[in-house]
Design an enzyme around this catalytic site. Structure first.
Site, short mmCIF file in Angstrom:
data_model
loop_
_atom_site.label_atom_id
_atom_site.label_comp_id
_atom_site.label_asym_id
_atom_site.label_seq_id
_atom_site.Cartn_x
_atom_site.Cartn_y
_atom_site.Cartn_z
N LYS A 64 17.07 -4.07 5.58
CA LYS A 64 17.74 -3.70 6.81
C LYS A 64 19.24 -3.94 6.70
CE LYS A 64 14.00 -4.34 10.16
NZ LYS A 64 13.58 -5.05 11.39
N HIS A 109 14.99 -11.86 6.03
CA HIS A 109 15.25 -12.14 7.44
C HIS A 109 16.69 -12.60 7.61
CE1 HIS A 109 10.74 -12.96 8.47
NE2 HIS A 109 11.05 -11.69 8.57
N HIS A 127 2.48 -4.10 7.39
CA HIS A 127 3.24 -5.22 7.96
C HIS A 127 2.38 -6.47 7.99
CE1 HIS A 127 7.13 -6.22 9.54
NE2 HIS A 127 6.59 -6.90 10.53
N ARG A 129 8.88 -4.84 3.24
CA ARG A 129 8.52 -3.91 4.30
C ARG A 129 8.05 -2.59 3.69
NH1 ARG A 129 13.53 -6.28 5.56
NH2 ARG A 129 13.51 -7.58 7.44
N TYR A 153 5.96 -17.93 10.97
CA TYR A 153 4.89 -18.10 10.00
C TYR A 153 4.43 -19.55 9.90
CZ TYR A 153 6.23 -13.39 8.89
OH TYR A 153 6.51 -12.06 8.99
N ARG A 190 2.68 -8.13 4.78
CA ARG A 190 3.94 -8.88 4.76
C ARG A 190 3.74 -10.24 5.45
NH1 ARG A 190 9.63 -8.45 4.67
NH2 ARG A 190 10.73 -9.06 6.56
#
Length: 309
Positions: free
Chosen positions: A184, A281, A255, A160, A290, A258
């Site tokens: 995150k 994730h 993004h 990110r 994806y 990414r």
């Protein structure tokens, strides 16, 4: 838009305590806290307009009427889903702390979102982008060296933009060709990168960074033109500016790079769980989008190429 200071005092105090909980106990990022507090402040404003001044007066009907009012104002399904999630987090906290007799948010359904397929670069477009950046960097100008390394690393790792600008020099292990990323929830992961990114990073660290950096940058891997740590806005500007120079390429931003990295990994044969780990994730379901991107691209290619499509 509702403001905390405009709320009745008991509601404002609850919002402030919730913010302290998110920061001290949940260790959420400033960006996440701002988003939660904005949503909960809106909920408390709606409660006040219903003539209720205590958190204990919040019920499922008022939660639903709040979401319904947002829907009539044209808020997207994604926005409604996010605000419902924020409301559930708040009511669970309010119940645990004795402000609500029941966790009324637990019965609140999440509005289903339509997952749109992200725009991604084709392999040739990605190669053109990076080749052009390498050509600019050949002259040895510090900013061009930085931009080349930045683009190579974004595409190589799929990290990110916030993770990118948060990197320090010591987070790069050049010998193993991996970068240590703080993602995150402050979760750390190690992401590999390839030879082109390694060469671009080496040139940036050797020939570019020393000429741009100032003491304010500290250990930052990427620095801006004023010598401080590069911020997210500047990094996004770099990506958008470089992409605009590529004929026919979608203006996807960081993004989008990414998304592109993840899609190309899967198209190249990587398994879904490996891509999930690389991207950081929490849920495999997030990564599965994806696979839909790849199938969509395959379907388009089939329609264009097969005589009986």
């Amino acid at each position: 838009m509702d403001a905390v200071e405009d709320l009745p005092e008991p509601l404002a105090e609850a919002v402030a305590e919730f913010a302290r909980h998110l920061s001290a106990e949940r260790d959420r990022s400033e960006h996440t806290i701002r988003a939660y507090i904005g949503d909960v402040t809106g909920l408390m404003g709606h409660l006040a307009r219903l003539g209720r001044t205590e958190v204990g007066q919040l019920d499922l009907a008022s939660l639903r009427s709040w979401l319904a009012s947002l829907n009539t104002r044209g808020r997207s399904r994604a926005t409604l889903a996010r605000r419902a999630s924020a409301a559930r987090t708040f009511t669970a906290w309010a119940h645990r702390t004795g402000r609500l007799e029941q966790d009324v948010g637990s019965a609140l359904a999440t509005p289903k979102t339509r997952r749109t397929l992200p725009d991604v670069l084709r392999a040739g477009e990605a190669a053109t982008l990076l080749d052009a950046a390498a050509d600019h960097a050949a002259a040895g100008e510090p900013v061009d060296l930085r931009d080349h390394a930045l683009l190579e690393l974004l595409y190589a790792t799929g990290i990110r933009v916030g993770e990118l600008v948060g990197l320090d020099v010591d987070d790069v292990d050049a010998g193993r060709r991996v970068v240590r990323v703080l993602g995150k929830g402050r979760k750390e992961r190690t992401v590999p990168y390839g030879a082109p990114a390694a060469e671009a990073l080496e040139r940036w660290l050797r020939d570019g960074r020393p000429r741009l950096t100032r003491p304010a940058a500290g250990p930052a891997l990427f620095v801006g033109v004023r010598g401080g740590r590069l911020d997210q806005r500047a990094a996004r500007t770099v990506v958008h500016r470089r992409l605009r120079a590529i004929p026919g390429a979608p203006d996807v931003g960081p993004h989008g790079l990414r998304h592109t990295a993840a899609t190309h990994l899967l198209e190249g044969g990587a398994d879904l769980r490996s891509v999930q780990e690389l991207l950081g994730h929490a849920s495999l379901g997030t990564t599965q989008i994806y696979t839909h991107v790849s199938v969509d691209r395959l379907r388009k290619a089939y329609r264009q190429a097969h005589p009986r499509a």
